[in-house]
Scaffold this motif. Structure first.
Motif, PDB file in Angstrom:
ATOM      1  N   VAL A  49       0.866  -1.188   0.000  1.00  0.00           N
ATOM      2  CA  VAL A  49       0.000   0.000   0.000  1.00  0.00           C
ATOM      3  C   VAL A  49       0.901   1.236   0.000  1.00  0.00           C
ATOM      4  O   VAL A  49       1.542   1.556   1.002  1.00  0.00           O
ATOM      5  N   GLU A  50       0.968   1.898  -1.140  1.00  0.00           N
ATOM      6  CA  GLU A  50       1.801   3.108  -1.258  1.00  0.00           C
ATOM      7  C   GLU A  50       0.933   4.288  -0.854  1.00  0.00           C
ATOM      8  O   GLU A  50       0.152   4.793  -1.658  1.00  0.00           O
ATOM      9  N   PHE A  51       1.045   4.709   0.397  1.00  0.00           N
ATOM     10  CA  PHE A  51       0.009   5.615   0.926  1.00  0.00           C
ATOM     11  C   PHE A  51       0.352   7.099   0.853  1.00  0.00           C
ATOM     12  O   PHE A  51      -0.500   7.945   1.074  1.00  0.00           O
ATOM     13  N   THR A  52       1.603   7.440   0.559  1.00  0.00           N
ATOM     14  CA  THR A  52       1.928   8.851   0.312  1.00  0.00           C
ATOM     15  C   THR A  52       3.127   8.944  -0.622  1.00  0.00           C
ATOM     16  O   THR A  52       4.093   8.187  -0.467  1.00  0.00           O
ATOM     17  N   ASN A  53       3.039   9.859  -1.580  1.00  0.00           N
ATOM     18  CA  ASN A  53       4.222  10.052  -2.442  1.00  0.00           C
ATOM     19  C   ASN A  53       4.873  11.407  -2.163  1.00  0.00           C
ATOM     20  O   ASN A  53       5.659  11.887  -2.958  1.00  0.00           O
ATOM     21  N   TYR A  54       4.523  12.004  -1.011  1.00  0.00           N
ATOM     22  CA  TYR A  54       5.253  13.190  -0.560  1.00  0.00           C
ATOM     23  C   TYR A  54       6.535  12.722   0.119  1.00  0.00           C
ATOM     24  O   TYR A  54       6.544  11.689   0.789  1.00  0.00           O
ATOM     25  N   CYS A  55       7.606  13.494  -0.042  1.00  0.00           N
ATOM     26  CA  CYS A  55       8.827  13.169   0.689  1.00  0.00           C
ATOM     27  C   CYS A  55       9.600  14.440   1.001  1.00  0.00           C
ATOM     28  O   CYS A  55       9.714  15.336   0.161  1.00  0.00           O
ATOM     29  N   GLN A  56      10.120  14.495   2.218  1.00  0.00           N
ATOM     30  CA  GLN A  56      10.884  15.677   2.626  1.00  0.00           C
ATOM     31  C   GLN A  56      12.343  15.605   2.151  1.00  0.00           C
ATOM     32  O   GLN A  56      13.082  16.565   2.244  1.00  0.00           O
ATOM     33  N   ASN A  57      12.742  14.442   1.651  1.00  0.00           N
ATOM     34  CA  ASN A  57      14.138  14.270   1.240  1.00  0.00           C
ATOM     35  C   ASN A  57      14.319  14.551  -0.249  1.00  0.00           C
ATOM     36  O   ASN A  57      13.352  14.703  -0.993  1.00  0.00           O
ATOM     37  N   ASP A  58      15.576  14.550  -0.642  1.00  0.00           N
ATOM     38  CA  ASP A  58      15.877  14.946  -2.006  1.00  0.00           C
ATOM     39  C   ASP A  58      16.906  14.010  -2.638  1.00  0.00           C
ATOM     40  O   ASP A  58      17.837  14.466  -3.317  1.00  0.00           O
ATOM     41  N   CYS A  59      16.744  12.716  -2.421  1.00  0.00           N
ATOM     42  CA  CYS A  59      17.684  11.744  -2.974  1.00  0.00           C
ATOM     43  C   CYS A  59      17.766  11.953  -4.495  1.00  0.00           C
ATOM     44  O   CYS A  59      16.733  12.106  -5.157  1.00  0.00           O
ATOM     45  N   LEU A  60      18.967  11.948  -5.005  1.00  0.00           N
ATOM     46  CA  LEU A  60      19.154  12.394  -6.390  1.00  0.00           C
ATOM     47  C   LEU A  60      18.587  11.433  -7.434  1.00  0.00           C
ATOM     48  O   LEU A  60      18.394  11.797  -8.579  1.00  0.00           O
TER      49      LEU A  60
END
Ligand code: SF4
Length: 338
Positions: A49-60
């Motif tokens: 279950v992919e429940f959020t595609n927000y992310c605070q990180n910035d992996c390249l």
């Protein structure tokens, strides 16, 4: 017969870089035997279950990175997540994997309430979390609420390589500390890495294997790097099928009891990638239970497969493919076997 108990660095580097077809076939056969000794021919199904595609990180390398303004963002609320689990349960799943970017919108209170609600409704199911680096207190609360497993790929165990793939705000030391803390708390813990990522060398992959031996995770996720068009790594070549399969096989030999998914990324770079992953020692698949209209938005990399089918359809298809390769689909919890 490959002596698998005590690979030297030289032997491991030999297999990491080997492109001899016969040697690779022997390596995969050995890995299959080891997997069979511990888990027979079973392939465990986990409902993702992919429940959020927000992310605070910035992996390249990642399409969900916060600087990517080209994707539509979404979040599922508690009821929507529970609905995905209900669909999964009706299809026979006994493991739910709640995965998302590192999204501070979901506070510890919220996550605790979500995990607890799933635990109450599905007392016998395994709950796996894959939501990145959090505080030890947060991990503890979620474990007490009923989570059993935690996936946190380390991505690379080489310090210099880690720095080239991540922004300065992230550190390999913290990632490793999280993994050791999770394990100590009693989570079945999953680490893992990409193959063929930009700047990766055979030495990096050797360090990945040595780190896995040190951590002794119960689960290991290994997938090829696949470029995502809206990231700084858009123009780098993707990781190869054979290298990924070799790393799956070596992981199986070094950690015989581990649960290793045949990843969606593997299936994305080759139409039979997942099945070949099983043939190289993997023993888990993770069909998607996320709402159909959201799946394309979970764009970790380009051309991700299985974003269109109904969950039920996806499982039917996977079952057939797995069976045709001589393996046995297993919808049980599939806990780690000591
Ligand atoms: S890899 Fe994970 S932490 Fe990094 S940007 Fe993507 S979702 Fe966020």
């Amino acid at each position: 017969m490959i002596n698998m108990t005590n690979f030297s660095d030289r032997e491991l580097l030999h297999y990491i870089t080997c492109d001899d077809a016969d040697e690779m076939a022997d390596l995969f056969a050995e890995a299959r035997q080891v997997r069979q000794r511990h888990y027979e021919k079973d392939v465990y199904f986990r409902g993702l279950v992919e429940f959020t595609n927000y992310c605070q990180n910035d992996c390249l390398y990642c399409g969900l990175r916060r600087s990517n303004t080209a994707i539509g963002r979404y979040r599922l609320n508690r009821e929507e997540i529970l609905d995905c689990c209900r669909v999964g349960d009706s299809l026979g799943f006994k493991t739910f994997v709640l995965q998302g970017g590192e999204d501070p919108f979901y506070t510890d209170d919220m996550l605790e309430s979500i995990v607890r609600a799933i635990r109450v409704e599905f007392p016998d199911h395994a709950i796996t979390l894959s939501i990145g680096e959090r505080t030890q207190e947060s991990y503890r609360r979620l474990f007490s609420a009923g989570a059993n497993r935690y996936l946190l790929r380390h991505e690379t165990a080489n310090e210099a390589h880690y720095k080239k793939m991540h922004p300065p705000s992230m550190s390999l030391a913290n990632r490793k500390a999280c993994l050791f803390a999770l394990k100590k708390m009693g989570y079945q813990t999953g680490a893992g890495f990409m193959t063929g990522s930009p700047f990766q060398t055979p030495q990096c992959l050797l360090e990945d294997l040595r780190f896995l031996q040190e951590l002794q995770p119960e689960m290991v996720g290994i997938g090829p790097f696949i470029p995502q068009s809206d990231t700084p790594f858009a123009s780098y070549p993707q990781g190869s099928l054979n290298l990924t399969l070799r790393m799956v096989a070596l992981t199986r030999l070094l950690l015989p009891n581990s649960l290793i998914p045949a990843t969606t990324a593997l299936g994305t770079i080759d139409p039979q990638g997942r099945e070949l992953g099983l043939m190289a020692g993997a023993n888990v698949v993770m069909p998607n239970l996320s709402p159909q209209e959201k799946r394309k938005l979970y764009a970790l990399y380009d051309n991700k497969i299985c974003t269109g089918d109904e969950a039920a359809e996806c499982i039917r298809c996977m079952r057939l493919r797995i069976t045709s390769f001589g393996f046995v689909p297993n919808m049980g919890r599939g806990d780690y076997r000591k």
